[in-house]
Scaffold this active site. Structure first.
Site, PDB file in Angstrom:
ATOM      1  N   PRO A   9       0.786  -1.232   0.000  1.00 13.88           N
ATOM      2  CG  PRO A   9      -0.125  -1.102   2.136  1.00 13.88           C
ATOM      3  CD  PRO A   9       0.530  -2.063   1.181  1.00 13.88           C
ATOM      4  CG  ASN A  10      -0.271   4.287   1.251  1.00 13.66           C
ATOM      5  OD1 ASN A  10      -1.253   4.801   0.725  1.00 13.66           O
ATOM      6  ND2 ASN A  10      -0.324   3.729   2.436  1.00 13.66           N
ATOM      7  NE  ARG A  17       3.957   6.688   1.706  1.00 13.25           N
ATOM      8  CZ  ARG A  17       4.219   5.457   2.118  1.00 13.25           C
ATOM      9  NH1 ARG A  17       4.684   4.551   1.273  1.00 13.25           N
ATOM     10  NH2 ARG A  17       4.010   5.110   3.365  1.00 13.25           N
ATOM     11  CE1 TYR A  22       8.889   5.023   2.719  1.00 15.60           C
ATOM     12  CE2 TYR A  22       7.370   6.867   2.957  1.00 15.60           C
ATOM     13  CZ  TYR A  22       7.876   5.660   3.418  1.00 15.60           C
ATOM     14  OH  TYR A  22       7.378   5.093   4.561  1.00 15.60           O
ATOM     15  CG  ASN A  71       8.387  -2.139   0.403  1.00 15.64           C
ATOM     16  OD1 ASN A  71       7.803  -2.233   1.481  1.00 15.64           O
ATOM     17  ND2 ASN A  71       9.011  -1.039   0.023  1.00 15.64           N
ATOM     18  CB  ALA A  74       1.463   0.149   6.283  1.00  9.80           C
ATOM     19  CG  HIS A  77       5.235  -2.344  10.089  1.00  7.06           C
ATOM     20  ND1 HIS A  77       6.538  -2.762  10.059  1.00  7.06           N
ATOM     21  CD2 HIS A  77       5.171  -1.277   9.239  1.00  7.06           C
ATOM     22  CE1 HIS A  77       7.235  -1.979   9.244  1.00  7.06           C
ATOM     23  NE2 HIS A  77       6.418  -1.071   8.734  1.00  7.06           N
ATOM     24  CG  ASP A  84      -0.034 -17.322   8.460  1.00  7.73           C
ATOM     25  OD1 ASP A  84       0.982 -17.363   9.183  1.00  7.73           O
ATOM     26  OD2 ASP A  84      -1.195 -17.422   8.916  1.00  7.73           O
ATOM     27  CD  GLU A  95      10.797  -7.627   5.906  1.00  4.99           C
ATOM     28  OE1 GLU A  95      11.073  -8.725   6.432  1.00  4.99           O
ATOM     29  OE2 GLU A  95      10.387  -6.650   6.557  1.00  4.99           O
ATOM     30  CG  HIS A  97      11.127  -2.432   4.562  1.00  2.83           C
ATOM     31  ND1 HIS A  97       9.768  -2.334   4.417  1.00  2.83           N
ATOM     32  CD2 HIS A  97      11.366  -3.604   5.202  1.00  2.83           C
ATOM     33  CE1 HIS A  97       9.193  -3.391   4.970  1.00  2.83           C
ATOM     34  NE2 HIS A  97      10.143  -4.186   5.454  1.00  2.83           N
ATOM     35  NE  ARG A 104      10.093   5.939   8.666  1.00  2.00           N
ATOM     36  CZ  ARG A 104       9.156   5.797   7.713  1.00  2.00           C
ATOM     37  NH1 ARG A 104       9.292   4.865   6.788  1.00  2.00           N
ATOM     38  NH2 ARG A 104       8.118   6.596   7.701  1.00  2.00           N
TER      39      ARG A 104
END
Ligand code: DQA
Length: 138
Positions: A9-10, A17, A22, A71, A74, A77, A84, A95, A97, A104
């Site tokens: 998302p985002n 953004r 970013y 990625n 949000a 977290h 799963d 993973e 980021h 952060r």
């Protein structure tokens, strides 16, 4: 070699953004750069703001592709479901980021992806994706 980048998302707003965190480049432009830089990798890209769509995509590619750069933004977290799914599939998941989530807010220190990821790269800006891709060529 087939590898997919899955963004959560985002991340469709990259470039617009919070550029101080970013950056100011859109992911579409960066994706074109990656395709040129890694001609030996057959690279796909998928982005969704919807948790279930990310899980569907992980299940769809997760038994046939050679690698996944995830990625989950949000959802990293919060999402036991995505965690799963990463555990259920056989394709290795890295993973990724853009920001250093460990530097952060504390809620960003928790990841439901990391325990089942084959590796984690964070904090190098968009270059985090490039570094993750390189690991498939080592
Ligand atoms: C992010 C970090 C997450 O905490 C955040 O929610 C994002 C982006 C990153 O790439 O730095 O949306 O995954």
């Amino acid at each position: 070699m087939k590898v997919i980048i899955i963004n959560g998302p985002n991340l469709n707003l990259l470039g617009k953004r919070e550029p101080s965190i970013y950056g100011s480049e859109s992911f579409e432009d960066y994706f074109n750069y990656l395709k040129e830089k890694f001609p030996s990798i057959d690279l796909d890209y998928f982005q969704s703001n919807v948790e279930g769509e990310l899980i569907n995509k992980l299940q769809e590619v997760g038994f046939t592709y050679n690698g996944i750069l995830l990625n989950a933004a949000a959802y990293t977290h919060t999402s036991i479901g995505i965690g799963d799914a990463v555990k259920a599939i056989t394709t290795p998941v890295i993973e990724v980021h853009i920001s250093n989530t460990m530097a952060r807010e504390e809620f960003r220190h928790q990841s439901y992806i990391s325990p089942n990821a084959s590796g984690v790269i964070l904090g190098f800006g968009l270059k985090s994706y490039e570094l993750a891709l390189q690991s498939f060529l080592l």
